[in-house]
Write an enzyme that holds these catalytic residues in place. Structure first.
Site: not given
Length: 356
Positions: A267, A269, A325, A335
């Site tokens: 996507h 941002d 990204h 994570r």
């Protein structure tokens, strides 16, 4: 000045360079086709010895057997180094390919290794046209675009303390899928397949979860990240406004239950959140120590660039299509990270969270 990152050959180029078939990890195949180990040209054969005198027939009959037994070890000895060399070459190719692939989507360049401690690394890239369809702000809207990584802004101890804030907040809920969100600004918290408002849902109990010191550390870290972005892109810190969504994320290998859990899609941002002009991530856990997979990938034609998370590492970039990204799926472990976003438009600004 932009720092250049060395390119590692991809699967096809590496295999061709070494003139051997590509090795695919996990395929159970071999680097060399079966039965392809061939011996080289035979050495010239000696002429046979002169005939024995008549009456020595027994000697004549024994000679061929004797010569054959002598030649066999010599020929085997000649073939052995060739086979050993070919086998060693095949093993080397396998190891090189395994090391260069390292992910499920062929990432071939690492922008920041987990073992590195980077004072700062910046790569400048041409800006996309995404910003042209939004109101521009002189001295802030991106004219210099790129991506940067630094381990010098937030210490690992501070990252540990920030992570404890995320752990305390997410202990109140958590997604049924693999991705959970905690937004201290809006109060959004993943609970099951939905979101609740942390402050209204739990009320006064929040005072037993967080402390004023937690919120002060959060504000201080945000300000230092903002300063690092302003310095990297040559803009004034005061021209940047914290914007939404800014949030903690906790990702594990649990199967996605809703669209909100599918964090791995590529996507942009600026397209997803029109208010974003500069995006940053503060990592709160270590790649390969705390989790596997989950690397951050800048998608580019020919050679993607990846950032390996390290607690205290800040990754930042302009939010347009120049920085398409995704995040790799987490295969094991957990994570933690914080996404901190900034806008040049004061109308999109949000306040820091306050402990009340």
């Amino acid at each position: 000045m932009a720092e250049r990152v060395a390119r590692v050959p991809g699967r096809a180029s590496l295999a061709l360079a070494l003139a051997l078939p590509a090795f695919v990890p996990g395929s159970g195949g071999s680097c060399v086709p079966c039965g392809s180990t061939a011996a080289g040209p035979m050495a010239p054969q000696r002429r046979g010895a002169a005939k024995a005198h008549e009456g020595s027939g027994a000697t004549e009959r024994r000679r061929p057997s004797s010569m054959k037994s002598v030649r066999a070890p010599r020929e085997a000895w000649r073939k052995w180094p060739r086979a050993a060399l070919l086998g060693a070459s095949a093993t080397l190719v396998a190891l090189l390919l395994w090391g260069s692939l390292g992910s499920d989507d062929g990432v071939t360049e690492v922008l920041a290794h987990r073992s590195e401690v980077l004072p700062g690394r910046f790569i400048e890239v041409p800006c996309s046209e995404d910003y042209d369809s939004h109101r521009r702000f002189e001295g802030c809207s991106p004219t210099k675009c790129g991506r940067g990584v630094t381990d010098a802004v937030i210490t690992r101890d501070e990252a540990r303390r920030i992570r404890s804030i995320a752990e305390k907040g997410l202990s109140l809920g958590g997604s049924d899928g693999g991705a959970s969100i905690l937004d201290l600004h809006s109060g959004a918290l993943s609970v099951g397949k939905h979101f609740v408002n942390l402050y209204s849902y739990f009320g006064d109990k929040i005072e037993n979860i967080f402390s004023e010191e937690d919120f002060q550390l959060y504000r201080d870290v945000r300000q230092r990240v903002q300063l690092a972005i302003a310095e990297a892109f040559g803009i004034s810190t005061s021209s940047l406004y914290l914007t939404k969504p800014t949030f903690f994320s906790r990702i594990n290998s649990t199967e996605a239950q809703t669209a909100h859990d599918e964090y791995w899609h590529a996507h942009v941002d600026k397209v997803t959140y029109g208010s974003f002009d500069y995006t940053s991530l503060l990592y709160l856990s270590d790649y390969l120590d705390d989790f596997g997979g989950g690397r951050f990938v800048f998608i580019e034609e020919g050679a993607n660039k990846t950032v390996e998370p390290r607690a205290g590492r800040v990754s930042f970039f302009t939010s347009g299509s120049e920085n398409l990204h995704r995040v790799e799926k987490v295969h094991w472990g957990t994570r933690y990270a914080v996404t901190i976003a900034f806008s040049c438009n004061p109308d999109h600004g949000i306040k820091d969270p306050a402990f009340t």
